[in-house]
Design an enzyme around this catalytic site. Sequence first.
Site, PDB file in Angstrom:
ATOM      1  N   PHE A  44     -25.072  32.428 -37.454  1.00  0.00           N
ATOM      2  CA  PHE A  44     -23.798  32.603 -38.176  1.00  0.00           C
ATOM      3  C   PHE A  44     -24.018  32.939 -39.649  1.00  0.00           C
ATOM      4  CE2 PHE A  44     -24.560  28.049 -38.648  1.00  0.00           C
ATOM      5  CZ  PHE A  44     -24.279  27.853 -39.985  1.00  0.00           C
ATOM      6  N   ARG A  45     -25.254  32.702 -40.136  1.00  0.00           N
ATOM      7  CA  ARG A  45     -25.538  33.048 -41.530  1.00  0.00           C
ATOM      8  C   ARG A  45     -25.834  34.540 -41.697  1.00  0.00           C
ATOM      9  NH1 ARG A  45     -28.478  28.703 -40.534  1.00  0.00           N
ATOM     10  NH2 ARG A  45     -27.807  26.734 -41.402  1.00  0.00           N
ATOM     11  N   HIS A 132     -28.554  19.310 -33.014  1.00  0.00           N
ATOM     12  CA  HIS A 132     -27.212  19.898 -33.098  1.00  0.00           C
ATOM     13  C   HIS A 132     -26.562  20.062 -31.724  1.00  0.00           C
ATOM     14  CE1 HIS A 132     -28.380  21.820 -37.245  1.00  0.00           C
ATOM     15  NE2 HIS A 132     -28.327  20.509 -37.281  1.00  0.00           N
ATOM     16  N   CYS A 140     -15.629  15.247 -21.621  1.00  0.00           N
ATOM     17  CA  CYS A 140     -14.299  14.782 -22.020  1.00  0.00           C
ATOM     18  C   CYS A 140     -14.468  13.682 -23.056  1.00  0.00           C
ATOM     19  CB  CYS A 140     -13.546  14.255 -20.799  1.00  0.00           C
ATOM     20  SG  CYS A 140     -12.016  13.396 -21.257  1.00  0.00           S
ATOM     21  N   CYS A 143     -12.672  10.218 -21.260  1.00  0.00           N
ATOM     22  CA  CYS A 143     -13.272   9.515 -20.118  1.00  0.00           C
ATOM     23  C   CYS A 143     -14.750   9.853 -19.914  1.00  0.00           C
ATOM     24  CB  CYS A 143     -12.473   9.773 -18.833  1.00  0.00           C
ATOM     25  SG  CYS A 143     -12.775  11.400 -18.103  1.00  0.00           S
ATOM     26  N   CYS A 165      -9.423  17.971 -19.682  1.00  0.00           N
ATOM     27  CA  CYS A 165     -10.127  17.240 -18.635  1.00  0.00           C
ATOM     28  C   CYS A 165      -9.303  17.216 -17.352  1.00  0.00           C
ATOM     29  CB  CYS A 165     -10.413  15.821 -19.108  1.00  0.00           C
ATOM     30  SG  CYS A 165     -11.250  14.823 -17.870  1.00  0.00           S
ATOM     31  N   ASN A 231     -41.974  30.832 -41.559  1.00  0.00           N
ATOM     32  CA  ASN A 231     -40.614  31.351 -41.711  1.00  0.00           C
ATOM     33  C   ASN A 231     -40.678  32.682 -42.446  1.00  0.00           C
ATOM     34  OD1 ASN A 231     -37.774  30.725 -41.198  1.00  0.00           O
ATOM     35  ND2 ASN A 231     -37.541  30.686 -43.423  1.00  0.00           N
TER      36      ASN A 231
HETATM   37 ZN   LIG Z   1     -11.332  12.866 -19.042  1.00  0.00          ZN
END
Ligand SMILES: [Zn+2]
Length: 268
Positions: A44-45, A132, A140, A143, A165, A231
Amino acid sequence: MRLIRRRAYASDHLNRLATLFREARRPIVFTGAGVSTESGIPDFRSPGGVWARFDPREFTYQNFVGSLEGRRRYWQLGRATYPLIRAASPNAAHRALAELHRLGRLDCCITQNIDDLHQRAGLPAAAVIELHGNATRARCLTCELPYSRDELHAWLEDGVEVPECGRCGGVVKPHTILFGEAMPAAAVEEAQRRARAADLFVVLGSSLVVYPAAYLPIHAKRAGATLVIVNLEPTPLDGEADLVLRARASEVMAHVLDHVRAGLAEKG
Ligand SMILES: [Zn+2]
Protein backbone atom coordinates in the site's frame (compact mmCIF):
# COMPACT_ATOMS: atom_id res chain seq x y z
CA MET A 1 37.14 -1.96 -12.92
CA ARG A 2 34.76 -0.35 -10.49
CA LEU A 3 32.02 -2.78 -11.57
CA ILE A 4 34.26 -5.78 -10.93
CA ARG A 5 35.17 -4.49 -7.51
CA ARG A 6 31.52 -3.86 -6.70
CA ARG A 7 30.58 -7.38 -7.75
CA ALA A 8 33.35 -8.85 -5.64
CA TYR A 9 32.17 -6.75 -2.71
CA ALA A 10 28.56 -7.92 -3.15
CA SER A 11 29.53 -11.55 -3.42
CA ASP A 12 31.76 -11.20 -0.34
CA HIS A 13 28.71 -9.94 1.61
CA LEU A 14 26.56 -12.79 0.28
CA ASN A 15 29.14 -15.36 1.30
CA ARG A 16 29.42 -13.81 4.73
CA LEU A 17 25.67 -14.07 5.24
CA ALA A 18 25.64 -17.67 4.00
CA THR A 19 28.41 -18.55 6.46
CA LEU A 20 26.42 -16.92 9.27
CA PHE A 21 23.42 -19.14 8.40
CA ARG A 22 25.63 -22.22 8.36
CA GLU A 23 27.19 -21.48 11.73
CA ALA A 24 24.29 -20.01 13.72
CA ARG A 25 22.62 -22.09 16.41
CA ARG A 26 19.31 -20.20 16.26
CA PRO A 27 18.97 -18.21 13.05
CA ILE A 28 15.68 -16.36 12.59
CA VAL A 29 14.36 -14.11 9.86
CA PHE A 30 11.98 -11.16 9.91
CA THR A 31 10.15 -10.62 6.62
CA GLY A 32 8.33 -7.53 5.37
CA ALA A 33 6.52 -6.18 2.34
CA GLY A 34 9.58 -6.46 0.08
CA VAL A 35 9.31 -10.24 0.19
CA SER A 36 5.63 -10.08 -0.88
CA THR A 37 6.14 -7.49 -3.62
CA GLU A 38 8.64 -9.88 -5.23
CA SER A 39 5.65 -12.21 -5.64
CA GLY A 40 3.69 -9.41 -7.29
CA ILE A 41 1.58 -8.41 -4.27
CA PRO A 42 1.27 -4.60 -4.21
CA ASP A 43 2.38 -2.75 -1.09
CA PHE A 44 0.00 0.00 0.00
CA ARG A 45 3.03 2.28 0.30
CA SER A 46 3.92 1.87 -3.36
CA PRO A 47 2.26 4.29 -5.78
CA GLY A 48 -0.36 3.28 -8.31
CA GLY A 49 -2.24 0.02 -8.57
CA VAL A 50 -5.29 -0.86 -6.53
CA TRP A 51 -4.39 1.49 -3.68
CA ALA A 52 -4.67 4.49 -5.97
CA ARG A 53 -8.46 4.03 -5.72
CA PHE A 54 -8.48 3.79 -1.91
CA ASP A 55 -7.07 5.81 0.96
CA PRO A 56 -5.32 3.45 3.40
CA ARG A 57 -6.09 5.80 6.32
CA GLU A 58 -9.79 5.10 5.87
CA PHE A 59 -9.41 1.40 6.67
CA THR A 60 -9.00 1.60 10.42
CA TYR A 61 -10.14 -0.92 12.98
CA GLN A 62 -12.38 1.78 14.48
CA ASN A 63 -14.15 2.40 11.15
CA PHE A 64 -14.55 -1.35 10.58
CA VAL A 65 -16.11 -2.27 13.94
CA GLY A 66 -17.83 1.10 14.41
CA SER A 67 -19.99 1.38 11.31
CA LEU A 68 -21.71 -0.61 8.61
CA GLU A 69 -20.41 1.91 6.05
CA GLY A 70 -16.85 1.34 7.29
CA ARG A 71 -17.27 -2.40 6.79
CA ARG A 72 -18.85 -1.90 3.36
CA ARG A 73 -15.84 0.16 2.23
CA TYR A 74 -13.43 -2.39 3.70
CA TRP A 75 -15.04 -5.28 1.85
CA GLN A 76 -14.98 -3.25 -1.39
CA LEU A 77 -11.24 -2.95 -0.95
CA GLY A 78 -10.94 -6.61 0.04
CA ARG A 79 -12.87 -7.73 -2.99
CA ALA A 80 -10.31 -5.89 -5.16
CA THR A 81 -7.14 -6.91 -3.28
CA TYR A 82 -7.78 -10.47 -2.10
CA PRO A 83 -7.64 -11.99 -5.62
CA LEU A 84 -4.13 -10.46 -6.01
CA ILE A 85 -3.02 -12.28 -2.84
CA ARG A 86 -4.73 -15.50 -3.87
CA ALA A 87 -3.14 -15.44 -7.35
CA ALA A 88 0.39 -14.82 -6.04
CA SER A 89 2.89 -17.65 -5.76
CA PRO A 90 5.76 -18.07 -3.30
CA ASN A 91 9.07 -16.75 -4.70
CA ALA A 92 12.65 -17.95 -4.25
CA ALA A 93 12.90 -16.24 -0.83
CA HIS A 94 9.83 -18.09 0.51
CA ARG A 95 11.07 -21.38 -0.93
CA ALA A 96 14.60 -20.94 0.45
CA LEU A 97 13.27 -20.20 3.95
CA ALA A 98 11.07 -23.32 3.91
CA GLU A 99 14.03 -25.43 2.78
CA LEU A 100 16.42 -23.91 5.34
CA HIS A 101 13.91 -24.80 8.07
CA ARG A 102 13.69 -28.35 6.76
CA LEU A 103 17.50 -28.55 6.87
CA GLY A 104 17.52 -27.34 10.48
CA ARG A 105 19.03 -23.95 9.51
CA LEU A 106 16.09 -21.72 10.46
CA ASP A 107 14.41 -21.48 13.86
CA CYS A 108 11.40 -19.44 12.72
CA CYS A 109 10.15 -16.65 10.50
CA ILE A 110 8.56 -13.57 12.05
CA THR A 111 6.54 -11.80 9.38
CA GLN A 112 4.68 -8.56 8.78
CA ASN A 113 3.09 -10.14 5.70
CA ILE A 114 -0.48 -11.40 5.65
CA ASP A 115 -0.45 -13.37 2.41
CA ASP A 116 0.17 -16.92 3.71
CA LEU A 117 3.01 -17.34 1.17
CA HIS A 118 5.53 -18.63 3.74
CA GLN A 119 3.14 -21.45 4.63
CA ARG A 120 2.28 -22.09 0.98
CA ALA A 121 6.02 -22.46 0.28
CA GLY A 122 6.13 -25.27 2.84
CA LEU A 123 7.25 -23.54 6.03
CA PRO A 124 5.23 -25.19 8.84
CA ALA A 125 2.63 -22.86 10.39
CA ALA A 126 4.28 -23.39 13.80
CA ALA A 127 7.45 -21.77 12.43
CA VAL A 128 5.66 -18.64 11.16
CA ILE A 129 4.86 -15.85 13.61
CA GLU A 130 2.39 -13.47 11.97
CA LEU A 131 2.44 -9.98 13.51
CA HIS A 132 -0.23 -8.54 11.22
CA GLY A 133 -2.51 -11.55 10.90
CA ASN A 134 -3.41 -13.60 7.86
CA ALA A 135 -5.66 -12.52 5.01
CA THR A 136 -6.83 -16.04 4.19
CA ARG A 137 -8.79 -16.40 7.45
CA ALA A 138 -11.63 -14.51 9.15
CA ARG A 139 -13.85 -14.95 12.20
CA CYS A 140 -17.03 -13.69 13.83
CA LEU A 141 -16.20 -11.09 16.48
CA THR A 142 -19.21 -12.19 18.58
CA CYS A 143 -19.24 -15.99 18.55
CA GLU A 144 -15.69 -16.61 17.21
CA LEU A 145 -16.92 -18.88 14.41
CA PRO A 146 -14.05 -19.11 11.88
CA TYR A 147 -14.56 -18.41 8.18
CA SER A 148 -12.22 -18.94 5.26
CA ARG A 149 -11.59 -15.83 3.23
CA ASP A 150 -12.22 -17.84 0.06
CA GLU A 151 -15.78 -18.48 1.28
CA LEU A 152 -16.33 -14.82 2.16
CA HIS A 153 -14.92 -13.74 -1.20
CA ALA A 154 -17.46 -16.01 -2.93
CA TRP A 155 -20.21 -14.25 -0.95
CA LEU A 156 -18.91 -10.84 -2.13
CA GLU A 157 -18.86 -12.08 -5.71
CA ASP A 158 -22.49 -13.20 -5.21
CA GLY A 159 -23.47 -9.64 -4.30
CA VAL A 160 -23.20 -9.63 -0.49
CA GLU A 161 -21.82 -6.19 0.44
CA VAL A 162 -21.05 -6.82 4.12
CA PRO A 163 -20.66 -10.47 5.24
CA GLU A 164 -22.34 -11.26 8.56
CA CYS A 165 -22.00 -14.35 10.71
CA GLY A 166 -24.34 -17.09 9.49
CA ARG A 167 -24.72 -18.41 13.04
CA CYS A 168 -25.28 -15.29 15.13
CA GLY A 169 -25.44 -12.31 12.74
CA GLY A 170 -22.27 -10.82 14.27
CA VAL A 171 -19.55 -8.81 12.56
CA VAL A 172 -17.20 -11.01 10.53
CA LYS A 173 -13.67 -9.64 10.46
CA PRO A 174 -10.64 -10.80 8.48
CA HIS A 175 -7.76 -12.07 10.58
CA THR A 176 -5.65 -9.26 9.05
CA ILE A 177 -4.70 -6.58 11.57
CA LEU A 178 -6.16 -3.23 10.51
CA PHE A 179 -4.70 0.25 10.97
CA GLY A 180 -5.33 1.30 14.56
CA GLU A 181 -5.74 -2.29 15.78
CA ALA A 182 -3.34 -3.76 18.33
CA MET A 183 -1.07 -6.51 17.09
CA PRO A 184 -1.95 -9.96 18.49
CA ALA A 185 -0.36 -10.08 21.96
CA ALA A 186 0.55 -13.77 21.85
CA ALA A 187 2.36 -13.37 18.50
CA VAL A 188 4.22 -10.27 19.69
CA GLU A 189 5.36 -12.00 22.91
CA GLU A 190 6.49 -15.06 21.01
CA ALA A 191 8.35 -12.89 18.48
CA GLN A 192 10.14 -11.01 21.28
CA ARG A 193 11.05 -14.25 23.03
CA ARG A 194 12.46 -15.79 19.84
CA ALA A 195 14.30 -12.55 18.91
CA ARG A 196 16.07 -12.53 22.29
CA ALA A 197 17.01 -16.21 21.96
CA ALA A 198 18.36 -15.85 18.40
CA ASP A 199 22.08 -15.64 17.64
CA LEU A 200 21.41 -14.53 14.04
CA PHE A 201 18.57 -12.13 13.17
CA VAL A 202 18.10 -11.42 9.46
CA VAL A 203 15.70 -8.73 8.22
CA LEU A 204 14.39 -9.47 4.72
CA GLY A 205 12.55 -6.81 2.72
CA SER A 206 11.33 -4.64 5.57
CA SER A 207 11.78 -0.88 5.73
CA LEU A 208 11.61 -1.23 9.56
CA VAL A 209 9.37 1.79 9.96
CA VAL A 210 6.25 0.09 11.37
CA TYR A 211 6.53 0.06 15.15
CA PRO A 212 6.52 -1.84 17.45
CA ALA A 213 7.61 -4.60 15.03
CA ALA A 214 10.69 -2.59 14.10
CA TYR A 215 11.99 -2.94 17.68
CA LEU A 216 12.50 -6.68 17.21
CA PRO A 217 15.92 -6.35 15.53
CA ILE A 218 17.01 -4.16 18.46
CA HIS A 219 15.79 -6.77 20.99
CA ALA A 220 17.81 -9.41 19.13
CA LYS A 221 20.92 -7.26 18.80
CA ARG A 222 20.93 -6.24 22.48
CA ALA A 223 20.55 -9.90 23.47
CA GLY A 224 23.71 -10.69 21.50
CA ALA A 225 22.52 -11.67 18.02
CA THR A 226 24.34 -10.77 14.83
CA LEU A 227 22.00 -8.40 12.94
CA VAL A 228 21.78 -8.50 9.14
CA ILE A 229 19.51 -6.26 7.05
CA VAL A 230 18.63 -7.21 3.47
CA ASN A 231 16.54 -4.46 1.88
CA LEU A 232 16.58 -2.50 -1.38
CA GLU A 233 16.24 0.82 0.45
CA PRO A 234 18.09 2.17 3.51
CA THR A 235 16.39 1.52 6.87
CA PRO A 236 16.60 3.47 10.15
CA LEU A 237 18.46 0.52 11.73
CA ASP A 238 21.23 0.13 9.12
CA GLY A 239 23.68 1.76 11.53
CA GLU A 240 22.96 -0.94 14.15
CA ALA A 241 23.45 -3.82 11.71
CA ASP A 242 26.56 -5.98 11.47
CA LEU A 243 25.93 -6.48 7.76
CA VAL A 244 23.68 -4.62 5.28
CA LEU A 245 22.86 -5.96 1.81
CA ARG A 246 21.04 -3.71 -0.68
CA ALA A 247 19.60 -6.57 -2.65
CA ARG A 248 16.46 -8.54 -3.38
CA ALA A 249 15.53 -11.08 -0.71
CA SER A 250 14.90 -13.77 -3.34
CA GLU A 251 18.41 -13.48 -4.85
CA VAL A 252 20.10 -13.34 -1.48
CA MET A 253 18.23 -16.29 0.01
CA ALA A 254 18.65 -18.48 -3.08
CA HIS A 255 22.41 -17.93 -2.73
CA VAL A 256 22.32 -18.67 1.00
CA LEU A 257 20.44 -21.91 0.38
CA ASP A 258 22.96 -23.04 -2.28
CA HIS A 259 25.81 -22.28 0.12
CA VAL A 260 24.18 -24.13 3.03
CA ARG A 261 23.43 -27.14 0.83
CA ALA A 262 27.02 -27.21 -0.46
CA GLY A 263 28.24 -27.12 3.14
CA LEU A 264 26.00 -30.04 4.13
CA ALA A 265 27.19 -32.03 1.06
CA GLU A 266 30.84 -31.44 2.10
CA LYS A 267 30.07 -32.79 5.57
CA GLY A 268 28.57 -35.83 3.83
ZN1 LIG B 1 -21.14 -15.41 15.06
